[in-house]
Every structure is written in C-alpha cells, then in structure tokens.
Design an enzyme around this catalytic site. Structure first.
Site, mmCIF file in Angstrom:
data_model
loop_
_atom_site.group_PDB
_atom_site.id
_atom_site.type_symbol
_atom_site.label_atom_id
_atom_site.label_comp_id
_atom_site.label_asym_id
_atom_site.label_seq_id
_atom_site.Cartn_x
_atom_site.Cartn_y
_atom_site.Cartn_z
ATOM 1 N N THR A 67 9.484 -7.870 -12.214
ATOM 2 C CA THR A 67 8.632 -9.042 -12.400
ATOM 3 C C THR A 67 7.487 -9.037 -11.394
ATOM 4 O OG1 THR A 67 10.481 -10.283 -13.262
ATOM 5 C CG2 THR A 67 8.635 -11.582 -12.409
ATOM 6 N N CYS A 77 8.694 5.190 19.229
ATOM 7 C CA CYS A 77 9.973 5.449 19.849
ATOM 8 C C CYS A 77 11.022 5.608 18.756
ATOM 9 C CB CYS A 77 10.320 4.278 20.755
ATOM 10 S SG CYS A 77 11.164 4.835 22.204
ATOM 11 N N HIS A 82 -2.975 -6.876 2.579
ATOM 12 C CA HIS A 82 -2.997 -7.419 3.947
ATOM 13 C C HIS A 82 -3.976 -6.669 4.852
ATOM 14 C CE1 HIS A 82 -0.432 -4.454 6.232
ATOM 15 N NE2 HIS A 82 0.009 -4.179 5.028
ATOM 16 N N GLY A 117 0.830 -1.198 0.000
ATOM 17 C CA GLY A 117 0.000 0.000 0.000
ATOM 18 C C GLY A 117 0.867 1.251 0.000
ATOM 19 N N THR A 118 1.991 1.186 0.686
ATOM 20 C CA THR A 118 2.918 2.332 0.723
ATOM 21 C C THR A 118 3.393 2.656 -0.686
ATOM 22 O OG1 THR A 118 3.654 1.723 2.935
ATOM 23 C CG2 THR A 118 5.153 3.111 1.644
ATOM 24 N N SER A 159 -4.027 -2.051 -0.176
ATOM 25 C CA SER A 159 -2.995 -2.948 0.351
ATOM 26 C C SER A 159 -3.678 -4.249 0.758
ATOM 27 C CB SER A 159 -2.349 -2.289 1.572
ATOM 28 O OG SER A 159 -1.534 -3.212 2.233
#
Ligand SMILES: Cc1ncc(COP(=O)(O)O)c(C=O)c1O
Length: 360
Positions: free
Chosen positions: A215, A302, A179, A49-50, A177
């Site tokens: 590919t 963090c 997932h 998705g990124t 995306s």
C-alpha cells in the site's frame, strides 16, 4: 498537505474512500512528473532513496541478465548501490567496480572501458554524499544510450542543489529521497524511463505498475511532490546560498592549521564538504560538537568496536587513520551566516581542545 487530512481510504480499494486516496496519490505523481519533465507512469514511489536505488540497480540488472551478465558501478557510490552491486556479484553477475580519481571523481572513459564487452546496467551517482564530487552523469548517459546500456543514477542529493530534470540528467533510471530536499522521511521515488525493463524486488501486490508492491504512502507522496517542486524551482537560489555559507564556514577556519578539504577543487555539490583535520579523532570531535549544538558527521563508522573508513574514502585510498580524522559538513535549509560562523568557531575550538588533550 490539506488534501491528506482525513484521508482514510486505501488507493487500491474500489470504493469511494479508496478512489479519493487514489486521486490524491495520482495528483502527487502528476506533480512530480511535471517537475521532472517526464510521464506520470514513469514515477514509482518507494519507501526511501535506498530502496529506490536498489530497485533501480537490482531490478534493471535482473531484467537484463539475458542481454549481459556484466554490471558496472563507480566505487564511490552510496552503500545503497554498492551493497546491491555486491548482491548481484553473489548472484553470479560479473561485477566491475570502477575506481575514482584520487580526488573522488569517476571518469567517463573508465566507465566506457568497463562496458566494452557489453553490460546489463551501469550505476553512476549524480554527486557524492561525502566529497560533494559531481559526476559526469549527462555525458555518461549519452555515451551509454548510444550503446543501448541503461544508466541508473542515484540523484538523492540533487534537488535544490543541481538541475535534476530528465533533460538535465539524461539517465534512464533515477532515484530520489524526499528527506534530502526537505521533504518527509520514509518516502523516495524512482523514475523509470518508458521501455526500460525492471524486475520488482518483491511480490504480493500490483501497486506502482507492479514494480513496488504494498500500500502506497499517500501522505508521503504528497509531501515529496511539494518538496520536489519547491526544491527544483528554488535550485539556483539555494545552490548559491549553500555555496556561500560553506565558503563562509571554511573562511572562518583559516586560523586553524593542518586541515584540508577532501575531494575535487571544482565541480562540487553546493554546501557539502569533507575535511581531513590533523591531530583529532572525527568521532570525538563529533561528540564534542554535538554537546555544543553543532551537528557534523565523520567519514569513518564504528563497526564491531573498530572504526572503518566509509566506502568513498576507502576507494580514494584513505586508510583507517586518515578516515578517522575526517569531518563531514553539510549546509542546508535553516542555516544562516551568523549560525554558520558560530559553528565554524566552535569546530576550531573543539579541534584545538582535542589536539591539546592529545599532546597532554
Ligand atoms: C547519495 C545518497 N544516496 C542514497 C541515500 C539513501 O537515502 P535514504 O536515506 O532515503 O534511504 C542517501 C542518504 O543519505 C544519499 O546521500
């Protein structure tokens, strides 16, 4: 998925094994296009998705620099879009980041104001990954179409929770995306409406209409197609179920004091919520909950030993201290009422324990 077992060919190869792989890839593309109600040639498979979001924003902005140097994005976008927007700023684009309302929504009028001098592209996500705020994508898409400005929409959280067909969203360029809707990891896709100019991010191959060299992940594309069909067909049942389970989770927390839900009261993505919980550190709660088998996230990350608020919370005015006491809850497949109630009881226990340690 049986069609990918024993598939050894490369879809770009002209021999029989290659043609078999190509047929399977194109069948997956046809299924995705049918599920979204668009043309198969408008579907570009990517690695995530990124990547899809960045191909959309960078690709359209760079291809339309001759039209306008202005790029407009909402401040509560996923880092995939925000980082790409920063890069465009460093490349010389005039970047306008539109702030959200205090509850994390982007108002159409603010976007419209920002594109008054013209724009190469606008990015507006379908729903925020932390607050669940649903953005007015269809309304904005209509306003931008009238001004001939393409809209890039990160719809990664949509399938299975909100309507995502082309006619529902109206956006020209839409990122997904797999997932995020129970498909495999490592595969995403971008829908690019016919006529929208996009410059590829990389060179070196002619795959995916020259927009994504390399590919193709054939097995991933088949998995994405299956998961997308299921998610779209099952949207109203899943959305109701996730909303009910989240309500059940929040109801179980009523005995706990000093917590609030972050984000809008209405128009929230089913099953996604961020809570601000007084007297705890989200990071410590997350670790303790993990030990009890409950997976949550926090809105502060963090970095280099110091915790930083997520981009969404920062844009909503959260400082480090407030962001550090947030917990993000995500309800998806595989959860049921008893499990959710058990998780809520566990959250309440851990919060009480951390508060008592803080006072000790
Ligand atoms: C709203 C949103 N956009 C984009 C992404 C990035 O997707 P991927 O993990 O496939 O790169 C995510 C993932 O968390 C997301 O929630």
């Amino acid at each position: 998925m049986t069609e990918v077992v024993g598939l050894v060919g490369n879809p770009s190869s002209p021999h029989e094994e290659g043609r078999r792989a190509k047929d399977v890839l194109e069948a997956a593309r046809n299924r995705v296009a049918a599920a979204l109600a668009c043309r198969p040639r408008e579907i570009v498979f990517t690695g995530s998705g990124t990547e899809a979001s960045q191909l959309g924003l960078l690709g359209v902005a760079r291809a339309r620099h001759d039209v306008s140097p202005r790029v407009v994005v909402g401040a509560v976008e996923h880092p995939a879009i925000l980082d790409a927007a920063d890069l465009l700023g460093r490349e010389g684009f005039e970047l306008v980041v539109v702030p959200p309302t205090p509850d994390g929504r982007i108002e159409p009028d603010r976007l419209l104001e920002a594109i008054a001098p013209g724009a190469a592209v606008v990015a507006l996500m379908l729903a925020n990954h932390e607050t669940g705020a649903i953005m007015p994508v269809a309304e904005v898409a209509g306003m931008l179409a009238a001004r001939d400005v393409p809209l890039v929409c990160d719809a990664c959280l949509g399938p299975g929770r909100l309507p995502v067909r082309v006619t529902d969203l109206g956006a020209d360029v839409v990122a997904f995306s797999a997932h995020k809707f129970n498909g495999p990891k490592g595969i995403g896709m971008l829908r690019v409406a016919r006529g929208v100019r996009v410059r590829p991010l990389w060179s070196g191959g002619l795959q995916e209409e020259r927009l994504r060299p390399g590919t193709e992940n054939v097995a991933g594309a088949v998995g994405l197609a299956c998961a997308l069909e299921d998610a779209i067909e099952d949207t109203s049942r899943r959305a109701r179920r996730y909303a009910t389970l989240l309500r059940c989770f929040l109801d179980r927390l009523v005995g706990l004091d000093d917590w609030t839900r972050v984000g809008p009261e209405e128009a929230c993505l089913p099953g996604v919520a961020t809570l601000e919980v007084g007297g705890i550190e989200g990071e410590a709660a997350m670790i303790n909950l993990d030990l009890e088998g409950v997976a949550v996230a926090t809105g502060s990350t963090c970095a280099l030993g110091a915790s930083e608020p997520s981009a969404t919370l920062r844009a909503m005015g959260f400082d480090r201290r407030r962001a550090a006491r947030t917990l993000r809850i995500s309800i998806g497949e595989g959860l049921d009422g008893p499990r959710v109630e058990e998780a809520a009881a566990c959250v309440a226990d851990v919060v009480r324990r951390l508060r008592s340690l803080g006072r000790a």
